[in-house]
Write an enzyme that holds these catalytic residues in place. Structure first.
Site, PDB file in Angstrom:
ATOM      1  N   LYS B  77       0.851  -1.196   0.000  1.00  0.00           N
ATOM      2  CA  LYS B  77       0.000   0.000   0.000  1.00  0.00           C
ATOM      3  C   LYS B  77       0.884   1.240   0.000  1.00  0.00           C
ATOM      4  CE  LYS B  77      -3.981   1.879   2.588  1.00  0.00           C
ATOM      5  NZ  LYS B  77      -4.797   1.725   3.804  1.00  0.00           N
ATOM      6  N   SER B 152      -9.684   1.588   2.753  1.00  0.00           N
ATOM      7  CA  SER B 152      -8.853   2.355   1.861  1.00  0.00           C
ATOM      8  C   SER B 152      -7.784   1.536   1.150  1.00  0.00           C
ATOM      9  CB  SER B 152      -8.173   3.480   2.643  1.00  0.00           C
ATOM     10  OG  SER B 152      -7.254   2.949   3.581  1.00  0.00           O
ATOM     11  N   SER B 176      -9.806  -0.583   7.018  1.00  0.00           N
ATOM     12  CA  SER B 176      -9.199  -0.398   5.693  1.00  0.00           C
ATOM     13  C   SER B 176      -8.526  -1.619   5.099  1.00  0.00           C
ATOM     14  CB  SER B 176      -8.208   0.771   5.730  1.00  0.00           C
ATOM     15  OG  SER B 176      -8.908   1.984   5.688  1.00  0.00           O
TER      16      SER B 176
END
Ligand code: ZN
Lengths: 492, 481
Positions: B77, B152, B176
């Site tokens: 990420k 996310s 997330s």
């Protein structure tokens, strides 16, 4: 009544590393922005790594200022935007959720007046802004983050000071104390800073910030008191505000009101868990604390050192440390000379000798050495050792040299580090205590000073003049007692 | 070659010489080339990955020992720092930022010879549940490209789901990791707070977030946790797990265990399809010998409000450093007075970040803190008490990971409150610091549904056992690529 309170910031310059990373705590002497790392410039993803040594040093300060130290301490974020603050928040301490800062409710006595310490907190120093450019229009601001993250202890006092003089005395005591604890070198530029709050009878509290030295602090206080008094005389209200000290014009200026409304949105710093300070740690720190200035002073007085001398010597860490080394060495010398004492009389004799070493050594340090080594460069360059001083005192006590010529010996030792025997023969400083030589000299003086001799016959006080003349002839190396006795004999 | 194999199978295959690291990585990049134009899982790719793969093959040929990951492709990420790689947080603010150091998790993976394929898409600074707030555009759900992948950590979920990587790392502040794992039908774990070092994770709400592994199987997730977990001197909040092996005894089953269903998380607001999937999951648990009961946790109703108050406050502080003075994007600061420069530079944050920064400036401010921020902290501490009490009675707490099915792009974009409620079932684990895992359970009309299992602090080992048991009851279709 005039009320003055202080917020003193003291850097823990004696620590190896910064508060939350391994960069150097003493950032001085680095090229701008070279004593930095991802943590102290707050790069994305970096986290603070608490320096446990800083907690210990700050706790020691708290204990030395007679503060209560909590069992658990916490850190908070103080949020505000400023270019010297890499994260745009400062990690500091606060007592909104109970007493969680490193120390609270201490006190310190200043010439009999007790000054209360409200709290002591540990925090990170911001970076430094450097302004360049000749006018406001062409001015540019440079940022140096070398200082960012330096461990800083903030000491907050109650408004207990009644005048600037008390403030000055307090700051002297405090900076001696911090130096003596071995936590900070207050002589380094910027290592100790203070903000003040000032109010007079019937007026609101005014904060003064931006004061860069203790010297300026006293000036700022005088200015602010005069300003407030003149407002009061003219019946103008003194409003609560923050004022900045203008270094160039030597006045305080009202800060923009915006600054006063600043809301720091304090909250717990989640990246640093609460730190437990258990009783074991406290005990260990207490035991490791250096002897306090006041107990040093009492010990010196017990050796028979005059109060004034003891006062000066105990409050100057460099010299009291040196004095201690000197005493330790002299202790060995006396032991060698007298043997280890093993009965009351021998102990008494030993003490007597030890005390005379102490008195003579303290005397030389405060009257001569402090003048010779009055700054850091000179101290670093000095070749004088505790052994040197002990040899010198020994020579004086054994009447090998006079106090007068000891000055020359000391100077030479500081400069060259040569042993005393070499210096004495080099400068021919051996005390003249040979009856024959001295006798000839005295005869010469009696011949030259016939008028004074007549006077001395009538007035015994006047004989000192003749002793002085003999001293001059021997360049100060005559044994004064012997000279006096011989003179008395020859005149009568 | 099957790009959809598990990490553990990949490692076995490399060991057995079924294919080389280079072959697998090269094919992975082919897959990325093929699908990522549409799916947009990645923000940047590691152009040295193939060389690194060749290097590992060479070492293996020379019989040199290599790390336990054996060149396993992993996607990261883009809010986790990889040395020398652009780390943007999907924000204009860090458009030009290259991380100068490895996050601790990255250093640990590197040591075990994992191969970093690229940095994945996310909502700006990890604030969002759809990736629609990425300044570089959203990622798409491989199960149906008209639908959001969740967020996310949407990019990380898509990469694993669409065979663009074997595993990935996400970060979980309020769901997330688990939310996109559920929406993309993969496994995602939010570890106990402090189990995985946050050093190198760009903070959003530092007191509750964790980096979490994302993978195709529960075992892979446990394997990844083995590599990245444990105490770290660079993160003072980490806990010593004494080198726990989470794979060991993962198949112990859950016979005799007690499971609590959090009433508030299966009640109103839960989609019917999701509800019935949850009921099926509970029946499976009972089949496996567990006992299920409903447990009300009153504070859950206030958890989302508490969550947004706390996270906004911390975000307001954590994101304050982005003033573009030291790093960031191209913007000439000369000629500005400091305050006006700052407000101008900080206008480069996107709408969701800006919204939370505004909230974060207000809720903890003097005069309002008592009404909002301090109350939120109170909810957090009461919720923790209630959850701790629940774990005195049961071994696990279960709920659907997300109360609703994946939805279409734009559907909730203009309704921040509806968006916030998507987090209803996930924020509790963050606020209480407990570990929670999302296990893919069902595909309903082509849309994935995940089941969330929460365990007590540091009980990841038994959490994996429960997750593995549930996973074993499922037989899900392949992603329709
Ligand atoms: Zn540093």
């Amino acid at each position: 009544m005039t009320k003055i309170g202080l917020e003193i910031h003291c850097q823990l310059t004696k620590l190896e590393s910064k508060l939350f990373c391994s960069c150097k705590a003493d950032y001085r002497g680095f090229e701008p922005n070279t004593n930095i790392c991802p943590v102290c410039v707050g790069l994305p993803g970096s986290l603070p790594r608490l320096n446990k040594k800083a907690i210990e040093k700050a706790t020691v300060i708290a204990m030395a200022l007679n503060c209560q130290t909590p069992q658990k301490i916490a850190f908070f974020r103080k949020n505000y935007f400023y270019p010297d603050l890499p994260k745009n928040f400062q990690i500091t301490q606060l007592n909104i959720y109970g007493p969680t800062s490193i120390g609270q409710e201490g006190k310190i006595s200043v010439e009999g007046k007790e000054i209360q310490i409200r709290r002591i907190q540990l925090e990170e120093d911001p970076g430094r802004l450097i302004y360049e450019g000749s006018s406001e229009r062409t001015q540019i601001t440079l940022v140096d983050y070398n200082r960012a993250g330096t461990p800083l202890v903030e000491i907050v006092t109650e408004p207990d000071f009644e005048n600037p003089k008390q403030v000055r005395l307090f700051l002297n005591i405090l900076s001696d104390l911090l130096e003596n604890l071995g936590v900070s070198d207050p002589s380094l530029e910027g290592a100790m800073r203070a903000d003040a709050n000032v109010s007079i009878e019937g007026g609101s509290k005014v904060e003064i910030k931006n004061i860069n030295s203790f010297y300026d602090l006293e000036k700022a206080l005088h200015f602010e008191l005069t300003r407030q008094q003149s407002l009061a005389e003219r019946k103008i209200e003194i409003i609560q505000e923050t004022r900045h000290w203008d270094d160039k014009r030597k006045i305080t200026i009202s800060a923009r009101s915006k600054e006063e409304e600043e809301d720091y949105r304090y909250f717990l710093e989640g990246d640093i868990p609460w730190v437990k300070i258990d009783s074991k740690t406290v005990e260990r720190l207490k035991e490791g604390m250096p002897e306090s200035i006041s107990s040093k002073k009492i010990r010196y007085e017990n050796y028979g050192i005059p109060t004034q001398v003891a006062d000066i010597l105990s409050s100057e860490k460099y010299f009291s440390d040196f004095f201690q080394k000197y005493l330790d060495y002299s202790n060995l010398v006396i032991n060698k000379k007298l043997g280890v004492p093993n009965n009351f009389n021998e102990i008494e004799e030993f003490d007597k000798k030890y005390h005379s070493f102490a008195k003579e050594g303290a005397n030389i340090i405060t009257t001569d050495l402090m003048g010779l080594l009055d700054n850091k460069e000179k101290r670093n360059a000095s070749k004088l050792t505790a052994e040197h001083l002990s040899d010198l005192v020994n020579a004086i006590l054994e009447n090998k040299i006079t106090r007068h010529s000891s000055k020359t010996v000391l100077q030479t030792m500081v400069k060259t580090g040569k042993p005393i025997s070499e210096i004495i023969s080099e400068f021919a400083l051996e005390q003249v205590s040979d009856d024959a030589i001295l006798s000839t000299m005295i005869d010469e003086v009696i011949k030259e000073e016939s008028k004074a001799v007549e006077e001395a016959k009538l007035n015994p006080e006047a004989i000192n003049y003749l002793v002085g003349k003999v001293m001059k002839k021997t360049k100060g190396q005559a044994d004064p007692t012997l000279t006096l006795n011989l003179l008395k004999k020859k005149i009568s | 070659m099957n790009l959809g194999i598990s990490a553990l199978d990949y490692i076995e295959a490399i060991k057995n010489g079924e294919f080389t690291v280079e072959e697998f990585v090269s094919e992975t990049f082919d897959q990325i080339k093929k699908v990522d134009g549409k799916l947009h899982a990645y923000l940047s790719l590691n152009d040295k990955a193939l060389d690194q793969a060749k290097e590992l093959d060479k070492k293996r040929k020379a019989k040199e020992k290599i790390g336990s990951c054996m060149g396993m492709p992993i996607a990261i990420k883009d809010n986790i720092c990889v040395k020398g790689a652009k780390t943007t947080c999907a924000s204009k603010m860090l458009e030009k930022y290259t991380a100068p150091f490895d996050a601790t998790v990255i250093a640990r993976l590197r040591k075990q010879d994992a191969l970093f394929i690229g940095k994945t898409n996310l909502d700006e600074f990890a604030m969002g549940t759809t990736t629609e707030f990425s300044v570089y555009g959203p990622s798409k759900n491989p199960w149906n490209q008209e639908y959001v992948p969740g967020g996310s950590s949407g990019g990380s979920a898509v990469a694993v789901s669409a065979l663009e990587s074997v595993v990935s790392l996400g970060s979980d502040t309020g769901g997330s990791v688990r939310n996109p794992a559920s929406f993309c039908s993969i496994v995602g774990l939010k570890p106990t707070y402090g189990l995985v070092s946050r050093y190198g994770l760009i903070s959003y709400a530092n007191s509750i977030e964790q980096i979490g592994p994302m993978a195709r199987t529960v075992k892979d997730t446990a394997f990844l946790l083995n590599v990245i977990s444990g105490i770290d001197p660079n993160d003072n909040t980490t806990i010593d797990n004494h080198g726990e092996d989470y794979l060991k005894n993962i198949d112990s089953g859950i016979d005799g265990k007690k499971i609590g269903i959090i009433s508030e998380m299966v009640g109103k607001g839960t989609d019917n399809t999701v509800s019935s999937a949850t009921k099926k999951a509970l029946a499976k648990f009972e089949d496996l010998g567990a006992k299920c009961e409903e447990i009300p946790i009153d504070m859950v109703d206030y958890s989302v409000a508490s969550y947004y108050t706390i996270t906004s406050t911390e975000a307001g502080s954590n994101l304050a450093r982005y003033d573009n003075l030291r790093y960031g994007f191209d913007f000439d600061l000369e000629g500005y007075e400091f305050n006006s420069y700052i407000s101008k530079a900080r206008r480069s944050f996107g709408p969701e970040v800006t919204r939370r920064l505004i909230i974060g400036g207000f809720v903890p401010s003097a005069g309002h803190a008592g009404k909002y921020f301090l109350k939120a902290l109170k909810v957090k501490s009461r919720l923790t008490k209630e959850i701790n009490a629940a774990f005195k009675k049961v071994d696990f707490l279960v709920a659907p990971t997300v109360p609703i099915l994946p939805f279409k792009f734009g559907e909730k974009l203009d309704d921040p409150v509806a968006m916030f409620l998507i987090d209803f079932n996930t924020v509790t684990a963050n606020l209480t610091g407990k570990p929670a895992i999302s296990v893919p359970f069902e595909i309903s009309n082509g849309l994935p549904i995940g089941i969330q299992i929460i365990a007590d602090s540091m009980q990841e080992k038994s959490l994996f056992q429960a997750a593995y048991a549930l996973e074993s009851t499922t037989n899900l279709p392949k992603v329709p690529l």
